[in-house]
Motif scaffolding. Sequence first.
Motif, mmCIF file in Angstrom:
data_model
loop_
_atom_site.group_PDB
_atom_site.id
_atom_site.type_symbol
_atom_site.label_atom_id
_atom_site.label_comp_id
_atom_site.label_asym_id
_atom_site.label_seq_id
_atom_site.Cartn_x
_atom_site.Cartn_y
_atom_site.Cartn_z
ATOM 1 N N ARG A 116 -3.831 -9.887 -16.515
ATOM 2 C CA ARG A 116 -5.014 -9.099 -16.197
ATOM 3 C C ARG A 116 -5.160 -8.013 -17.263
ATOM 4 N NH1 ARG A 116 -5.925 -6.034 -10.453
ATOM 5 N NH2 ARG A 116 -7.376 -4.521 -11.299
ATOM 6 N N VAL A 150 6.279 -6.557 -2.695
ATOM 7 C CA VAL A 150 5.092 -6.693 -1.850
ATOM 8 C C VAL A 150 3.941 -5.775 -2.265
ATOM 9 C CG1 VAL A 150 6.341 -7.545 0.157
ATOM 10 C CG2 VAL A 150 6.017 -5.086 -0.122
ATOM 11 N N PHE A 151 4.087 -5.116 -3.412
ATOM 12 C CA PHE A 151 3.024 -4.197 -3.848
ATOM 13 C C PHE A 151 1.702 -4.929 -4.059
ATOM 14 C CE2 PHE A 151 0.484 -2.188 -7.163
ATOM 15 C CZ PHE A 151 0.330 -0.921 -6.625
ATOM 16 N N ARG A 152 1.740 -5.992 -4.843
ATOM 17 C CA ARG A 152 0.521 -6.765 -5.078
ATOM 18 C C ARG A 152 0.787 -8.230 -4.750
ATOM 19 N NH1 ARG A 152 -3.719 -5.220 -7.766
ATOM 20 N NH2 ARG A 152 -2.639 -3.682 -9.005
ATOM 21 N N THR A 153 0.203 -8.688 -3.651
ATOM 22 C CA THR A 153 0.404 -10.063 -3.218
ATOM 23 C C THR A 153 -0.964 -10.711 -3.057
ATOM 24 O OG1 THR A 153 0.502 -9.191 -0.979
ATOM 25 C CG2 THR A 153 2.582 -9.662 -2.041
ATOM 26 N N PHE A 180 -2.429 -10.197 1.994
ATOM 27 C CA PHE A 180 -1.907 -8.882 2.364
ATOM 28 C C PHE A 180 -2.718 -8.331 3.533
ATOM 29 C CE2 PHE A 180 -5.394 -6.561 0.280
ATOM 30 C CZ PHE A 180 -5.859 -7.528 -0.595
ATOM 31 N N GLN A 202 -4.840 -5.075 5.209
ATOM 32 C CA GLN A 202 -5.548 -3.828 4.898
ATOM 33 C C GLN A 202 -5.820 -3.025 6.170
ATOM 34 O OE1 GLN A 202 -9.029 -5.357 2.681
ATOM 35 N NE2 GLN A 202 -8.250 -4.119 0.995
ATOM 36 N N ALA A 262 -6.889 1.412 2.856
ATOM 37 C CA ALA A 262 -5.461 1.422 2.534
ATOM 38 C C ALA A 262 -4.880 0.030 2.727
ATOM 39 C CB ALA A 262 -4.732 2.409 3.433
HETATM 40 P P1 ATP Z 1 -6.444 -3.011 -7.852
HETATM 41 O O1 ATP Z 1 -7.440 -2.378 -8.759
HETATM 42 O O2 ATP Z 1 -5.065 -2.427 -7.935
HETATM 43 O O3 ATP Z 1 -6.430 -4.513 -7.895
HETATM 44 P P2 ATP Z 1 -8.257 -2.212 -5.824
HETATM 45 O O4 ATP Z 1 -8.499 -0.828 -6.282
HETATM 46 O O5 ATP Z 1 -9.248 -3.274 -6.083
HETATM 47 O O6 ATP Z 1 -6.840 -2.685 -6.328
HETATM 48 P P3 ATP Z 1 -9.070 -1.851 -3.168
HETATM 49 O O7 ATP Z 1 -10.116 -2.879 -3.220
HETATM 50 O O8 ATP Z 1 -9.458 -0.422 -3.234
HETATM 51 O O9 ATP Z 1 -7.967 -2.156 -4.274
HETATM 52 O O10 ATP Z 1 -8.191 -2.137 -1.875
HETATM 53 C C1 ATP Z 1 -7.821 -1.128 -0.967
HETATM 54 C C2 ATP Z 1 -6.336 -1.142 -0.731
HETATM 55 O O11 ATP Z 1 -5.905 -2.437 -0.350
HETATM 56 C C3 ATP Z 1 -5.508 -0.813 -1.964
HETATM 57 O O12 ATP Z 1 -5.392 0.581 -2.128
HETATM 58 C C4 ATP Z 1 -4.173 -1.437 -1.624
HETATM 59 O O13 ATP Z 1 -3.401 -0.583 -0.788
HETATM 60 C C5 ATP Z 1 -4.582 -2.656 -0.838
HETATM 61 N N1 ATP Z 1 -4.547 -3.838 -1.715
HETATM 62 C C6 ATP Z 1 -5.514 -4.266 -2.544
HETATM 63 N N2 ATP Z 1 -5.138 -5.383 -3.192
HETATM 64 C C7 ATP Z 1 -3.869 -5.660 -2.763
HETATM 65 C C8 ATP Z 1 -2.924 -6.692 -3.045
HETATM 66 N N3 ATP Z 1 -3.203 -7.676 -3.887
HETATM 67 N N4 ATP Z 1 -1.725 -6.654 -2.413
HETATM 68 C C9 ATP Z 1 -1.422 -5.673 -1.525
HETATM 69 N N5 ATP Z 1 -2.284 -4.686 -1.211
HETATM 70 C C10 ATP Z 1 -3.477 -4.666 -1.822
#
Ligand code: ATP
Length: 436
Positions: free
Chosen positions: A99, A188-191, A194, A196, A306
Amino acid sequence: MTQVTLETISNLAKKRGFVFQSSEIYGGIRSAYDYGPLGVELLRNVKEQWWRSLVQQRDDVVGLDSAIIQARAVWRASGHEEVFTDPMVECRNCNTRHRLDKLEDPEQCPSCGKRGTFTEPRQFNLMFKTHMGPVEDEDNLVYLRPETAQGIFINFENVRRSNRMKLPFGIAQIGKSFRNEITPGQFVFRTREFEQMEMEFFCRPEEADEWFNYWVEHRFSWYTDLGIDPDKLRLRPHDADELSHYSAGTSDIEFLFPWGWDELEGIANRTDYDLKQHTEHSGEDLRYFDQETNERFFPYVIEPAAGATRTTFAFLIDAYTEEEVNEETRVVLRLDPRLAPYKAAVLPLSKKPELIEPAEKIATELRRKWMIEVDTTQSIGRRYRRQDEIGTPYCVTVDFDTLEDHAVTVRDRDSMAQERVSTDRLLEYLSGLLDR
Ligand code: ATP
């Protein structure tokens, strides 16, 4: 402050039954995880605290649980079909995909280290596709939702009418979302699958800035109130060029993860974008009618969004502590008692039936209110260590004196202080410590 590595935390998560790699016996599937007996409790407690704070303890927010698969038209109207994309590049040398906006150096491949090997960036849509019904053609194409928010927007009028909601009001939802992330990772940070926790707060356009500030502060305090170290949290307003297609302003709440600052939650001013889009595409008028002023208008929306799974991970990391006790390292998860999987463990000092029996009786009594574990294995010292490692706030030890004095020893996880408490006062005693 204990500096914990990703490896330490993922090892603990596996060893103690918080998180397992999904499909592990088949070699694992990348970027999907299963929550074990302790993880599922922790995750549920995190969601429960969010729900209490955003829905049950307020009179201006209500809940919703909408479907994961919605009409394809929803995602056309919301803009996701067209622009919910990330820029992807492929390395010509090692064929890995990345990415682009997350690369430290946009010229260098993080997998093979070669420079100048990337293809031209291509916009990759993150929505998972599937088909509804037996025919796999374009007409039956549907998406797994990439955010829970749209389920709220399309039910705006249903909720407003059925519950006689007046502005300002919010609709909250917790549930699974799916994104075909180009580079998942960091445990599990980015899966790709997940959970929300999102809330859409509808208000008059002129009040949107005020509500935005209100929700940023409210959400920030939620984390610190549940014990996250304020030094590991910060607020980061988005630059104009990173705003989502619907946002007039976004601030992220970031946490200091083992690899550095990263997003926990985004709070966005989504303006009237979504309600307008759905009105235009569906033909249903989603404007709000104000009976006092006789005006009809599109409310603005403030959205705290979140990740439940990501936040649970942050609570685990933040709680992890190592300390020296009698020249040994003690690992303690200093989880807030509201989040801890077990609120107390009942530990009979020996396996003799005369101790097991009262221990079971005490556990049954305490289970009227809390998750309680009874552990009879190994030495008492090792059992304390194990409970410390899984974050159990209190251990209740039943010993031979209990048979005479009808009292037990209650040990505090954090201070390790012990107190003798009479068994008939135990429930009340623990309630004083645990109820919030
Ligand atoms: P990024 O830019 O990091 O891909 P984002 O800013 O698009 O994420 P949001 O669309 O704002 O993310 O999603 C809201 C919340 O959902 C995020 O703050 C995060 O906590 C959670 N989230 C988003 N994508 C993921 C993921 N792939 N895995 C786990 N949690 C996620």
